[in-house]
Design a protein around this motif. Structure first.
Motif, PDB file in Angstrom:
ATOM      1  N   MET A  76       0.833  -1.208   0.000  1.00 49.26           N
ATOM      2  CA  MET A  76       0.000   0.000   0.000  1.00 49.26           C
ATOM      3  C   MET A  76       0.863   1.252   0.000  1.00 49.26           C
ATOM      4  O   MET A  76       1.835   1.343   0.750  1.00 49.26           O
ATOM      5  N   ALA A  77       0.509   2.212  -0.865  1.00 53.37           N
ATOM      6  CA  ALA A  77       1.199   3.502  -0.984  1.00 53.37           C
ATOM      7  C   ALA A  77       2.645   3.345  -1.442  1.00 53.37           C
ATOM      8  O   ALA A  77       3.505   4.138  -1.087  1.00 53.37           O
ATOM      9  N   THR A  78       2.913   2.295  -2.228  1.00 47.50           N
ATOM     10  CA  THR A  78       4.239   2.112  -2.832  1.00 47.50           C
ATOM     11  C   THR A  78       4.060   1.909  -4.335  1.00 47.50           C
ATOM     12  O   THR A  78       2.936   1.811  -4.832  1.00 47.50           O
ATOM     13  N   ASP A  79       5.168   1.784  -5.032  1.00 50.24           N
ATOM     14  CA  ASP A  79       5.117   1.512  -6.472  1.00 50.24           C
ATOM     15  C   ASP A  79       4.529   0.134  -6.771  1.00 50.24           C
ATOM     16  O   ASP A  79       4.112  -0.137  -7.894  1.00 50.24           O
ATOM     17  N   LEU A  80       4.494  -0.743  -5.792  1.00 54.96           N
ATOM     18  CA  LEU A  80       3.957  -2.094  -5.974  1.00 54.96           C
ATOM     19  C   LEU A  80       2.434  -2.136  -5.875  1.00 54.96           C
ATOM     20  O   LEU A  80       1.824  -3.160  -6.152  1.00 54.96           O
ATOM     21  N   TRP A  81       1.806  -1.028  -5.459  1.00 56.08           N
ATOM     22  CA  TRP A  81       0.403  -1.078  -5.097  1.00 56.08           C
ATOM     23  C   TRP A  81      -0.535  -1.492  -6.225  1.00 56.08           C
ATOM     24  O   TRP A  81      -1.383  -2.370  -6.042  1.00 56.08           O
ATOM     25  N   GLN A  82      -0.462  -0.875  -7.382  1.00 61.54           N
ATOM     26  CA  GLN A  82      -1.441  -1.180  -8.438  1.00 61.54           C
ATOM     27  C   GLN A  82      -1.386  -2.648  -8.850  1.00 61.54           C
ATOM     28  O   GLN A  82      -2.433  -3.287  -9.034  1.00 61.54           O
ATOM     29  N   GLU A  83      -0.205  -3.187  -8.975  1.00 59.04           N
ATOM     30  CA  GLU A  83      -0.072  -4.603  -9.338  1.00 59.04           C
ATOM     31  C   GLU A  83      -0.617  -5.496  -8.219  1.00 59.04           C
ATOM     32  O   GLU A  83      -1.330  -6.466  -8.468  1.00 59.04           O
ATOM     33  N   THR A  84      -0.286  -5.157  -6.979  1.00 56.52           N
ATOM     34  CA  THR A  84      -0.763  -5.940  -5.835  1.00 56.52           C
ATOM     35  C   THR A  84      -2.276  -5.846  -5.714  1.00 56.52           C
ATOM     36  O   THR A  84      -2.960  -6.850  -5.489  1.00 56.52           O
ATOM     37  N   ARG A  85      -2.816  -4.642  -5.881  1.00 55.83           N
ATOM     38  CA  ARG A  85      -4.266  -4.445  -5.814  1.00 55.83           C
ATOM     39  C   ARG A  85      -4.966  -5.326  -6.839  1.00 55.83           C
ATOM     40  O   ARG A  85      -5.962  -5.996  -6.540  1.00 55.83           O
ATOM     41  N   GLY A  86      -4.441  -5.327  -8.067  1.00 58.66           N
ATOM     42  CA  GLY A  86      -5.024  -6.162  -9.120  1.00 58.66           C
ATOM     43  C   GLY A  86      -4.986  -7.644  -8.779  1.00 58.66           C
ATOM     44  O   GLY A  86      -5.947  -8.381  -9.036  1.00 58.66           O
ATOM     45  N   ALA A  87      -3.892  -8.079  -8.177  1.00 58.19           N
ATOM     46  CA  ALA A  87      -3.770  -9.490  -7.792  1.00 58.19           C
ATOM     47  C   ALA A  87      -4.759  -9.854  -6.687  1.00 58.19           C
ATOM     48  O   ALA A  87      -5.342 -10.946  -6.699  1.00 58.19           O
ATOM     49  N   VAL A  88      -4.967  -8.950  -5.735  1.00 62.84           N
ATOM     50  CA  VAL A  88      -5.921  -9.209  -4.654  1.00 62.84           C
ATOM     51  C   VAL A  88      -7.345  -9.265  -5.223  1.00 62.84           C
ATOM     52  O   VAL A  88      -8.116 -10.166  -4.887  1.00 62.84           O
TER      53      VAL A  88
END
Length: 149
Positions: free
Chosen positions: A20-32
């Protein structure tokens, strides 16, 4: 639920809140969101929850404290998901591993604070997430033993 699945839910929750609130967020959000795809009724609420939680972390004066507070919520969500649909296990394992292995992800992305104090003639040997080699102190001690012997 057995301990192995509980640990997996916790690893997944850690990955979600770490991203959350990092560069990884959008990809992680999509995976969740993809994990919850079969549950269409739940998906809209989940997307809203993810976005709201990420905003909380981004706006928090202490983002790590906000992540810690959200960890339990996401552990519960992912535990419930694993109970309903054990088939998501492999995808959740991949999500947790991807965040942990990403630059700035997992424990490497956190700021760790440590305070060590020695008083008098004391010496502090401290390390976080690594190895420690204290050759100098041992060599001095050995020289002292040799000179006395």
């Amino acid at each position: 639920m057995n301990d192995e699945l509980t640990v997996l839910a916790e690893a997944g929750a850690a990955a979600v809140v770490t991203a959350m609130a990092t560069d990884l967020w959008q990809e992680t959000r999509g995976a969740v969101v993809a994990l919850f795809r079969p549950d269409r009724r739940r998906r809209a609420a989940l997307e809203s929850q993810l976005d709201g939680n990420a905003t909380l972390v981004r706006q928090a004066s202490d983002p790590d404290a906000a992540r810690q507070a959200l960890f339990s919520y996401w552990t519960l969500e992912l535990t419930a998901l694993l109970r309903r649909d054990p088939a998501v296990r492999a995808a959740l394992e991949r999500l947790a591993a991807a965040v942990e292995d990403a630059p700035g992800g997992g424990t490497r992305g956190r700021v760790l604070r440590q305070t060590n104090t020695a008083h008098g003639s004391g010496t502090v040997f401290a390390v976080q997430q690594g190895d420690q080699h204290a050759y100098g102190a041992k060599a001095e001690w050995e020289r002292g033993v040799e000179s006395q012997g």
